[in-house]
Design a protein around this motif. Structure first.
Motif, PDB file in Angstrom:
ATOM      1  N   GLY A 136       0.791  -1.225   0.000  1.00 39.61           N
ATOM      2  CA  GLY A 136       0.000   0.000   0.000  1.00 39.61           C
ATOM      3  C   GLY A 136       0.821   1.271   0.000  1.00 39.61           C
ATOM      4  N   ALA A 137       2.158   1.145  -0.056  1.00 43.94           N
ATOM      5  CA  ALA A 137       3.021   2.332  -0.014  1.00 43.94           C
ATOM      6  C   ALA A 137       3.018   3.098  -1.332  1.00 43.94           C
ATOM      7  CB  ALA A 137       4.451   1.934   0.338  1.00 43.94           C
ATOM      8  N   GLY A 138       2.639   2.430  -2.433  1.00 45.23           N
ATOM      9  CA  GLY A 138       2.627   3.089  -3.729  1.00 45.23           C
ATOM     10  C   GLY A 138       3.591   2.484  -4.737  1.00 45.23           C
ATOM     11  N   LYS A 139       4.268   1.383  -4.372  1.00 46.52           N
ATOM     12  CA  LYS A 139       5.269   0.774  -5.256  1.00 46.52           C
ATOM     13  C   LYS A 139       4.646   0.304  -6.571  1.00 46.52           C
ATOM     14  CE  LYS A 139       6.496  -2.556  -2.513  1.00 46.52           C
ATOM     15  NZ  LYS A 139       5.394  -2.386  -1.535  1.00 46.52           N
ATOM     16  N   THR A 140       3.549  -0.438  -6.467  1.00 48.71           N
ATOM     17  CA  THR A 140       2.913  -0.971  -7.677  1.00 48.71           C
ATOM     18  C   THR A 140       2.360   0.146  -8.543  1.00 48.71           C
ATOM     19  OG1 THR A 140       2.378  -3.089  -6.646  1.00 48.71           O
ATOM     20  CG2 THR A 140       1.053  -2.454  -8.533  1.00 48.71           C
ATOM     21  N   THR A 141       1.842   1.203  -7.934  1.00 54.74           N
ATOM     22  CA  THR A 141       1.338   2.348  -8.698  1.00 54.74           C
ATOM     23  C   THR A 141       2.459   3.004  -9.487  1.00 54.74           C
ATOM     24  OG1 THR A 141      -0.378   2.738  -7.033  1.00 54.74           O
ATOM     25  CG2 THR A 141       0.099   4.545  -8.548  1.00 54.74           C
ATOM     26  N   ILE A 142       3.638   3.126  -8.871  1.00 54.36           N
ATOM     27  CA  ILE A 142       4.800   3.696  -9.570  1.00 54.36           C
ATOM     28  C   ILE A 142       5.154   2.831 -10.775  1.00 54.36           C
ATOM     29  CG2 ILE A 142       7.294   4.105  -9.370  1.00 54.36           C
ATOM     30  CD1 ILE A 142       6.743   4.899  -6.413  1.00 54.36           C
ATOM     31  N   ILE A 143       5.206   1.519 -10.569  1.00 51.77           N
ATOM     32  CA  ILE A 143       5.561   0.613 -11.656  1.00 51.77           C
ATOM     33  C   ILE A 143       4.505   0.651 -12.766  1.00 51.77           C
ATOM     34  CG2 ILE A 143       5.702  -1.855 -12.239  1.00 51.77           C
ATOM     35  CD1 ILE A 143       7.414  -2.220  -9.753  1.00 51.77           C
TER      36      ILE A 143
ATOM     37  N   SER B  45       3.111   2.274 -18.250  1.00 49.84           N
ATOM     38  CA  SER B  45       1.930   2.858 -18.916  1.00 49.84           C
ATOM     39  C   SER B  45       0.664   2.010 -18.810  1.00 49.84           C
ATOM     40  CB  SER B  45       2.245   3.158 -20.384  1.00 49.84           C
ATOM     41  OG  SER B  45       3.256   4.133 -20.480  1.00 49.84           O
ATOM     42  N   LEU B  46       0.531   1.273 -17.709  1.00 51.40           N
ATOM     43  CA  LEU B  46      -0.728   0.573 -17.459  1.00 51.40           C
ATOM     44  C   LEU B  46      -1.764   1.514 -16.875  1.00 51.40           C
ATOM     45  CD1 LEU B  46       0.448  -2.882 -16.044  1.00 51.40           C
ATOM     46  CD2 LEU B  46      -0.605  -2.419 -18.268  1.00 51.40           C
ATOM     47  N   ILE B  47      -1.301   2.595 -16.225  1.00 49.22           N
ATOM     48  CA  ILE B  47      -2.203   3.649 -15.763  1.00 49.22           C
ATOM     49  C   ILE B  47      -1.593   4.998 -16.127  1.00 49.22           C
ATOM     50  CG2 ILE B  47      -3.203   2.316 -13.861  1.00 49.22           C
ATOM     51  CD1 ILE B  47      -1.319   3.758 -11.939  1.00 49.22           C
ATOM     52  N   ASN B  48      -2.432   6.014 -16.203  1.00 46.49           N
ATOM     53  CA  ASN B  48      -1.977   7.349 -16.572  1.00 46.49           C
ATOM     54  C   ASN B  48      -1.254   8.024 -15.419  1.00 46.49           C
ATOM     55  OD1 ASN B  48      -3.121   7.216 -19.169  1.00 46.49           O
ATOM     56  ND2 ASN B  48      -5.109   7.894 -18.390  1.00 46.49           N
ATOM     57  N   ARG B  49      -0.334   8.895 -15.777  1.00 50.78           N
ATOM     58  CA  ARG B  49       0.359   9.724 -14.785  1.00 50.78           C
ATOM     59  C   ARG B  49      -0.407  11.031 -14.592  1.00 50.78           C
ATOM     60  NH1 ARG B  49       4.766  10.856 -18.358  1.00 50.78           N
ATOM     61  NH2 ARG B  49       3.742   9.513 -19.886  1.00 50.78           N
ATOM     62  N   THR B  50      -0.506  11.471 -13.357  1.00 51.22           N
ATOM     63  CA  THR B  50      -1.070  12.798 -13.107  1.00 51.22           C
ATOM     64  C   THR B  50      -0.053  13.869 -13.470  1.00 51.22           C
ATOM     65  OG1 THR B  50      -2.423  11.936 -11.291  1.00 51.22           O
ATOM     66  CG2 THR B  50      -2.095  14.319 -11.359  1.00 51.22           C
ATOM     67  N   LYS B  51       1.194  13.598 -13.152  1.00 47.96           N
ATOM     68  CA  LYS B  51       2.289  14.524 -13.440  1.00 47.96           C
ATOM     69  C   LYS B  51       3.580  13.741 -13.541  1.00 47.96           C
ATOM     70  CE  LYS B  51       4.467  17.177 -10.467  1.00 47.96           C
ATOM     71  NZ  LYS B  51       4.807  18.156  -9.402  1.00 47.96           N
ATOM     72  N   GLY B  52       4.598  14.326 -14.186  1.00 48.05           N
ATOM     73  CA  GLY B  52       5.906  13.701 -14.254  1.00 48.05           C
ATOM     74  C   GLY B  52       6.163  13.023 -15.584  1.00 48.05           C
ATOM     75  N   ASN B  53       7.391  12.537 -15.726  1.00 48.53           N
ATOM     76  CA  ASN B  53       7.789  11.889 -16.977  1.00 48.53           C
ATOM     77  C   ASN B  53       8.667  10.686 -16.669  1.00 48.53           C
ATOM     78  OD1 ASN B  53       8.050  11.415 -19.713  1.00 48.53           O
ATOM     79  ND2 ASN B  53       9.623  12.982 -20.038  1.00 48.53           N
ATOM     80  N   VAL B  54       8.698   9.774 -17.629  1.00 49.72           N
ATOM     81  CA  VAL B  54       9.522   8.566 -17.537  1.00 49.72           C
ATOM     82  C   VAL B  54      10.379   8.492 -18.795  1.00 49.72           C
ATOM     83  CG1 VAL B  54       9.535   6.048 -17.411  1.00 49.72           C
ATOM     84  CG2 VAL B  54       7.799   7.353 -16.152  1.00 49.72           C
ATOM     85  N   VAL B  55      11.691   8.292 -18.609  1.00 46.43           N
ATOM     86  CA  VAL B  55      12.619   8.191 -19.728  1.00 46.43           C
ATOM     87  C   VAL B  55      13.309   6.843 -19.653  1.00 46.43           C
ATOM     88  CG1 VAL B  55      14.637   9.194 -20.871  1.00 46.43           C
ATOM     89  CG2 VAL B  55      12.980  10.689 -19.717  1.00 46.43           C
ATOM     90  N   ILE B  56      13.172   6.041 -20.718  1.00 47.20           N
ATOM     91  CA  ILE B  56      13.755   4.697 -20.742  1.00 47.20           C
ATOM     92  C   ILE B  56      14.842   4.645 -21.802  1.00 47.20           C
ATOM     93  CG2 ILE B  56      13.308   2.234 -21.011  1.00 47.20           C
ATOM     94  CD1 ILE B  56      10.238   3.933 -20.488  1.00 47.20           C
TER      95      ILE B  56
END
Length: 312
Positions: free
Chosen positions: A41-48, A53-64
């Motif tokens: 419940g800490a938010g780890k799975t939400t971050i992943i 891109s399984l869920i939308n981001r409210t803010k921020g970016n990811v660079v791979i």
């Protein structure tokens, strides 16, 4: 090309008025196993889920591997191999046929040599032609890793990968991840199993209540040597020993463990001095051992400190 396999920049997720992930940023180097630690419940799975891109981001970016999800989504996603939940396969066909099925759907052309390479890498050579319904959970996890690696991604992302595995399966899985890292693969792995993460990761980040509260290297031996550490003394006469050590200011954080043992917080040079004093005073020293702080100790220390700093 980017020096990082993955960069997470100010990642935020809000659902209604609830802030699930709060401005999280970190970067993973190439060939590194990076752990996301935190309670359920800490938010780890939400971050992943946001990273893949399984869920939308409210803010921020990811660079791979230098590709931004916002600017070049297709290239960025092609650099990811992921197992976000337990891998699912067609159980009544073989592991090999499952991999062939994935290859037929892949956008990149994947040669047979690559299939054989990943099968060997995850140690499924002897069972790859058996039906998946005969596989143990650990074998299915390895098949999932093989599938995630087929297109040769820059980073492998695993969410709670050891859930349900027995101790032998966990150990084998950990060894596979270290093998991957030694060959240049970057790995992001989330878990609440601190003891396993300590053996598995190069660096770790602690997530609590959606916030990133700490990042550090897993092995900080050089720093540990500079600071006091707990040492356990097993000797013939503890009462006399403590009295002698106290005279020389070497009784810091004394703990009485049993009739012949006690512990002190000392620096390495102080341990040598303490041993010399005891021997000189005809006290038999059977053993002096260091008690290394575990990841669990550090996790509790960091999270407790964080909680104390939050105003009530």
């Amino acid at each position: 090309m980017s020096q990082y396999a993955l960069e997470v920049r100010s990642l935020t997720k809000r659902i209604g008025k609830k802030l699930i992930v709060d401005d999280v940023s970190f970067a993973i180097e190439k060939g590194e196993v990076f752990g996301l630690l935190g309670p359920n419940g800490a938010g780890k799975t939400t971050i992943i889920r946001m990273i893949v891109s399984l869920i939308n981001r409210t803010k921020g970016n990811v660079v791979i591997n230098g590709y931004s999800l916002d600017d070049d989504f297709t290239s960025a996603m092609s650099e990811i191999g992921a197992i976000v939940e337990n891998p699912e396969f067609y159980k009544y066909i073989s592991g090999y046929k499952n991999l062939r099925h994935y290859v037929n759907m892949a956008k990149r052309k994947i040669p047979e040599s690559r299939i054989q390479e990943v099968i060997k890498l995850v140690g499924l050579e002897q069972s790859i032609h058996q039906k998946v319904k005969t596989y143990s959970l650990g074998m299915r996890q390895r098949l999932g890793v093989a599938q995630a690696l087929l297109h040769n991604p820059s980073i492998l992302i695993l969410d709670e990968p050891t859930n349900g595995l027995d101790p032998q399966g966990i150990r084998e899985f950990r060894e596979y991840l270290r093998t991957l890292a030694s060959e240049g693969m970057s790995v992001l792995v989330s878990s609440h199993l601190l003891s396993e993460m300590q053996l598995m990761c190069d660096r770790f980040a602690i997530i609590e209540k959606g916030k990133l509260i700490h990042i550090s290297k897993m092995n900080e031996t050089e720093e540990a040597e500079k600071t006091a550490q707990e040492f356990i003394f097993d000797i013939s006469d503890p009462v006399k020993a403590v009295s002698i050590l106290k005279e020389h200011g070497l009784d810091k954080e004394f703990k009485d463990l049993n009739d012949q043992k006690f512990s002190l917080a000392l620096q390495r040079e102080e341990v040598a001095k303490a041993n010399e004093l005891l021997v000189t005073n005809q006290i038999k020293v059977y053993e002096i051992s260091s008690k290394k702080a575990t990841l669990e100790d550090r996790f509790l220390e960091i999270t407790n400190k964080e909680n104390k700093e939050v105003p009530v």
